[in-house]
Motif scaffolding. Structure first.
Motif, PDB file in Angstrom:
ATOM      1  N   ALA A 286       0.832  -1.204   0.000  1.00 24.18           N
ATOM      2  CA  ALA A 286       0.000   0.000   0.000  1.00 24.18           C
ATOM      3  C   ALA A 286       0.869   1.258   0.000  1.00 24.18           C
ATOM      4  O   ALA A 286       0.552   2.244  -0.675  1.00 24.18           O
ATOM      5  CB  ALA A 286      -0.924  -0.008   1.214  1.00 24.18           C
ATOM      6  N   VAL A 287       1.977   1.231   0.733  1.00 28.32           N
ATOM      7  CA  VAL A 287       2.882   2.383   0.764  1.00 28.32           C
ATOM      8  C   VAL A 287       3.504   2.611  -0.609  1.00 28.32           C
ATOM      9  O   VAL A 287       3.638   3.757  -1.076  1.00 28.32           O
ATOM     10  CB  VAL A 287       3.963   2.178   1.840  1.00 28.32           C
ATOM     11  CG1 VAL A 287       5.046   3.246   1.724  1.00 28.32           C
ATOM     12  CG2 VAL A 287       3.345   2.218   3.227  1.00 28.32           C
ATOM     13  N   ASP A 288       3.904   1.531  -1.288  1.00 27.15           N
ATOM     14  CA  ASP A 288       4.492   1.673  -2.623  1.00 27.15           C
ATOM     15  C   ASP A 288       3.511   2.314  -3.597  1.00 27.15           C
ATOM     16  O   ASP A 288       3.869   3.206  -4.373  1.00 27.15           O
ATOM     17  CB  ASP A 288       4.931   0.302  -3.157  1.00 27.15           C
ATOM     18  CG  ASP A 288       6.096  -0.275  -2.372  1.00 27.15           C
ATOM     19  OD1 ASP A 288       6.834   0.517  -1.758  1.00 27.15           O
ATOM     20  OD2 ASP A 288       6.259  -1.505  -2.365  1.00 27.15           O
ATOM     21  N   ILE A 289       2.252   1.852  -3.553  1.00 26.03           N
ATOM     22  CA  ILE A 289       1.245   2.409  -4.460  1.00 26.03           C
ATOM     23  C   ILE A 289       0.989   3.878  -4.131  1.00 26.03           C
ATOM     24  O   ILE A 289       0.885   4.725  -5.030  1.00 26.03           O
ATOM     25  CB  ILE A 289      -0.052   1.590  -4.371  1.00 26.03           C
ATOM     26  CG1 ILE A 289       0.202   0.151  -4.833  1.00 26.03           C
ATOM     27  CG2 ILE A 289      -1.156   2.229  -5.202  1.00 26.03           C
ATOM     28  CD1 ILE A 289      -0.986  -0.762  -4.622  1.00 26.03           C
ATOM     29  N   ALA A 290       0.902   4.183  -2.835  1.00 31.28           N
ATOM     30  CA  ALA A 290       0.661   5.575  -2.432  1.00 31.28           C
ATOM     31  C   ALA A 290       1.830   6.480  -2.826  1.00 31.28           C
ATOM     32  O   ALA A 290       1.628   7.609  -3.284  1.00 31.28           O
ATOM     33  CB  ALA A 290       0.420   5.634  -0.921  1.00 31.28           C
ATOM     34  N   LEU A 291       3.064   5.989  -2.677  1.00 33.23           N
ATOM     35  CA  LEU A 291       4.230   6.791  -3.044  1.00 33.23           C
ATOM     36  C   LEU A 291       4.274   7.058  -4.549  1.00 33.23           C
ATOM     37  O   LEU A 291       4.663   8.145  -4.983  1.00 33.23           O
ATOM     38  CB  LEU A 291       5.512   6.084  -2.598  1.00 33.23           C
ATOM     39  CG  LEU A 291       5.935   6.301  -1.142  1.00 33.23           C
ATOM     40  CD1 LEU A 291       7.155   5.462  -0.817  1.00 33.23           C
ATOM     41  CD2 LEU A 291       6.216   7.775  -0.884  1.00 33.23           C
ATOM     42  N   THR A 292       3.890   6.055  -5.324  1.00 33.32           N
ATOM     43  CA  THR A 292       3.875   6.254  -6.777  1.00 33.32           C
ATOM     44  C   THR A 292       2.905   7.353  -7.161  1.00 33.32           C
ATOM     45  O   THR A 292       3.234   8.247  -7.961  1.00 33.32           O
ATOM     46  CB  THR A 292       3.497   4.944  -7.485  1.00 33.32           C
ATOM     47  OG1 THR A 292       4.501   3.958  -7.210  1.00 33.32           O
ATOM     48  CG2 THR A 292       3.388   5.149  -8.986  1.00 33.32           C
ATOM     49  N   ARG A 293       1.708   7.284  -6.596  1.00 30.75           N
ATOM     50  CA  ARG A 293       0.722   8.313  -6.910  1.00 30.75           C
ATOM     51  C   ARG A 293       1.152   9.667  -6.371  1.00 30.75           C
ATOM     52  O   ARG A 293       0.979  10.696  -7.042  1.00 30.75           O
ATOM     53  CB  ARG A 293      -0.639   7.920  -6.327  1.00 30.75           C
ATOM     54  CG  ARG A 293      -1.810   8.667  -6.944  1.00 30.75           C
ATOM     55  CD  ARG A 293      -1.909   8.389  -8.423  1.00 30.75           C
ATOM     56  NE  ARG A 293      -3.063   9.036  -9.032  1.00 30.75           N
ATOM     57  CZ  ARG A 293      -3.287   9.089 -10.329  1.00 30.75           C
ATOM     58  NH1 ARG A 293      -2.419   8.537 -11.155  1.00 30.75           N
ATOM     59  NH2 ARG A 293      -4.360   9.690 -10.806  1.00 30.75           N
ATOM     60  N   TRP A 294       1.718   9.710  -5.194  1.00 33.12           N
ATOM     61  CA  TRP A 294       2.192  10.973  -4.625  1.00 33.12           C
ATOM     62  C   TRP A 294       3.313  11.568  -5.475  1.00 33.12           C
ATOM     63  O   TRP A 294       3.347  12.787  -5.706  1.00 33.12           O
ATOM     64  CB  TRP A 294       2.695  10.734  -3.196  1.00 33.12           C
ATOM     65  CG  TRP A 294       3.521  11.863  -2.662  1.00 33.12           C
ATOM     66  CD1 TRP A 294       3.072  13.025  -2.126  1.00 33.12           C
ATOM     67  CD2 TRP A 294       4.954  11.922  -2.630  1.00 33.12           C
ATOM     68  NE1 TRP A 294       4.133  13.816  -1.756  1.00 33.12           N
ATOM     69  CE2 TRP A 294       5.295  13.163  -2.047  1.00 33.12           C
ATOM     70  CE3 TRP A 294       5.974  11.061  -3.014  1.00 33.12           C
ATOM     71  CZ2 TRP A 294       6.617  13.547  -1.872  1.00 33.12           C
ATOM     72  CZ3 TRP A 294       7.292  11.445  -2.832  1.00 33.12           C
ATOM     73  CH2 TRP A 294       7.607  12.681  -2.267  1.00 33.12           C
ATOM     74  N   ARG A 295       4.202  10.738  -5.949  1.00 31.53           N
ATOM     75  CA  ARG A 295       5.313  11.221  -6.782  1.00 31.53           C
ATOM     76  C   ARG A 295       4.792  11.830  -8.084  1.00 31.53           C
ATOM     77  O   ARG A 295       5.251  12.904  -8.507  1.00 31.53           O
ATOM     78  CB  ARG A 295       6.267  10.058  -7.053  1.00 31.53           C
ATOM     79  CG  ARG A 295       7.487  10.416  -7.870  1.00 31.53           C
ATOM     80  CD  ARG A 295       8.500   9.277  -7.850  1.00 31.53           C
ATOM     81  NE  ARG A 295       7.873   7.984  -8.062  1.00 31.53           N
ATOM     82  CZ  ARG A 295       7.491   7.518  -9.245  1.00 31.53           C
ATOM     83  NH1 ARG A 295       7.648   8.258 -10.316  1.00 31.53           N
ATOM     84  NH2 ARG A 295       6.934   6.323  -9.353  1.00 31.53           N
ATOM     85  N   GLN A 296       3.834  11.154  -8.734  1.00 34.79           N
ATOM     86  CA  GLN A 296       3.261  11.694  -9.963  1.00 34.79           C
ATOM     87  C   GLN A 296       2.560  13.032  -9.720  1.00 34.79           C
ATOM     88  O   GLN A 296       2.755  13.994 -10.471  1.00 34.79           O
ATOM     89  CB  GLN A 296       2.267  10.699 -10.561  1.00 34.79           C
ATOM     90  CG  GLN A 296       2.884   9.464 -11.174  1.00 34.79           C
ATOM     91  CD  GLN A 296       1.806   8.547 -11.735  1.00 34.79           C
ATOM     92  OE1 GLN A 296       1.085   7.891 -10.996  1.00 34.79           O
ATOM     93  NE2 GLN A 296       1.687   8.523 -13.035  1.00 34.79           N
ATOM     94  N   LEU A 297       1.746  13.082  -8.663  1.00 37.23           N
ATOM     95  CA  LEU A 297       1.005  14.311  -8.372  1.00 37.23           C
ATOM     96  C   LEU A 297       1.941  15.445  -7.970  1.00 37.23           C
ATOM     97  O   LEU A 297       1.705  16.606  -8.316  1.00 37.23           O
ATOM     98  CB  LEU A 297      -0.027  14.045  -7.278  1.00 37.23           C
ATOM     99  CG  LEU A 297      -1.145  13.064  -7.638  1.00 37.23           C
ATOM    100  CD1 LEU A 297      -2.053  12.831  -6.436  1.00 37.23           C
ATOM    101  CD2 LEU A 297      -1.956  13.578  -8.813  1.00 37.23           C
TER     102      LEU A 297
END
Length: 418
Positions: A286-297
């Motif tokens: 879940a952290v990996d997915i959240a970090l990916t989205r946070w990085r893009q945004l």
């Protein structure tokens, strides 16, 4: 003298039920000039005609002395009364109140029927039955206009609109080409600005400088090992290339060990506040997915011109002051190997800053990508070889899911024997 009878007649052909028609004559007569006209309608000659109504009219004025009716005349009171009633209805028509009542009734009935149909349609859209209906509603909503409906889920529409502004993935060929250019630039820098003469500094002093740069003692290519290779003229260039590349790329990675991060200040501050990852696999994913989205945004929101859909680029402060500070930190290790006089040292520092800016720009490109990448300096490298320029592996897909077994190699490391 006999009384003169004046005749005025109109002959019509009128269709009745069953297709039977009669010829009708309206007769106006008066016995004398002083007598009033007497009106009567007479019918004769019943015949069969088409169902459609046809009417012919003939008007005649004259006297019985000049016009003689040769047909036998019969009268029908029932037909006469029917014709008179029809003529009366056609003459008078409906009253104004009746017409207004009919119009209002039709309007109310239309509104009621429309309301019932609209309620039924909205009810069907709001509560689809079964998985097939749900899939149909989802596919329909994805094709709707961006304006959100009160009866549809907002998430697919918002996701579609946001993805129109986020950066698309760069191809592996583009990334490989950029890394080849950077490796050539770094090699030229080392060959043009560092000498091959012996130095007076020992391994301990150089390894201490490397530890300050973030190179730990626990890796395969430890700080002391690199210091020894830098002192040896035969392996000096290889060690210097490794140190510059390793420190510079670490400054633009989220898990970099560089003491000076060249990422945007909000990004580096946020990463420093994140607690350590938990041991549960579900939590880590879940952290990996959240970090990916946070990085893009983050790359989208920090971008000065979001509509360009281009990778995030270093700011002027990063390209000047922060890159210069990182160059000064690297020179705490590189200074003993710089060739020439003061002017040569000035040129070496400026060119080193340019190399740092180019590497940082590439790091910002990777930071803006939907997928996550990782530089490879050691994995798969034999003991007697050193990485002079790192490889690059893709470790997650565009949604942030880590690859279960091995990462996908994009660029292989450049290694040389030592």
């Amino acid at each position: 003298m006999a009384a003169e009878a004046t005749l005025s007649s109109t002959t019509v052909s009128t269709a009745f039920a069953g297709g039977t028609s009669y010829e009708a004559v309206d007769v106006y007569t008066r016995l004398s000039e002083q007598a009033p006209y007497v009106f009567s309608t007479e019918y004769w000659n019943a015949f069969t005609s088409p169902s459609s109504l046809t009417t012919s009219t003939t008007s005649t004025t004259g006297s019985p002395t000049t016009r003689e009716i040769s047909r036998s005349i019969t009268s029908s009171p029932s037909l006469a009364s029917s014709t008179n009633a029809a003529q009366s209805d056609s003459n008078h028509g409906l009253s104004g109140g009746a017409i207004a009542g009919i119009a209002i009734g039709c309007t109310v009935a239309g509104l009621v029927i429309g309301a019932i149909a609209g309620f039924f349609f909205l009810f069907r859209r709001q509560k689809p039955q079964g998985p097939k209906a749900r899939s149909q509603v989802t596919s329909y909503n994805s094709l709707e206009k961006p304006l959100r409906s009160a009866f549809s889920s907002p998430f697919p529409t918002e996701r579609l609109q946001l993805d129109h502004f986020l950066l698309d993935s760069s191809s592996d060929a583009e990334i490989s080409s950029e890394m080849r250019s950077l490796s050539q630039l770094l090699q030229q820098h080392v060959e043009n600005h560092y000498h091959m003469q012996p130095v007076s500094l020992g391994v301990d002093a150089l390894s201490t400088a490397l530890v300050r740069l973030g190179l730990d003692q626990n890796s395969t290519m430890s700080a002391s090992r690199l210091a020894s290779l830098a002192i040896d003229p035969n392996t000096r260039y290889k060690a210097i290339q490794h140190v510059i590349a390793r420190v510079t790329f670490a400054s633009v990675t989220l898990d970099g060990a560089s003491p000076l991060s060249l990422l945007p200040e909000p990004i580096s501050s946020f990463i420093s506040l994140m607690p350590a990852a938990e041991g549960h696999r579900e939590s880590a994913e879940a952290v990996d997915i959240a970090l990916t989205r946070w990085r893009q945004l983050s790359a989208f929101l920090i971008h000065p011109i979001r509509s360009d859909r281009t990778p995030l680029a270093p700011s002027e402060d990063v390209s000047t002051h922060q890159a210069e500070q990182l160059a000064m930190s690297l020179n705490s290790f590189l200074e003993p190997f710089v060739a020439g006089d003061r002017q040569d040292r000035y040129e070496q520092e400026n060119h080193l800053r340019e190399v740092i800016v180019e590497c940082v720009t590439f790091g910002y490109l990777l930071f803006s990508q939907p997928s996550e990448y990782r530089y490879r300096f050691e994995g798969g490298v034999r003991p007697n070889y050193i990485v002079v320029f790192p490889g690059l592996d893709r470790i997650s897909d565009e949604e942030g899911y880590r690859y279960p077994s091995t990462a996908q190699p994009v660029v292989t490391p450049m290694v040389e024997m030592i």
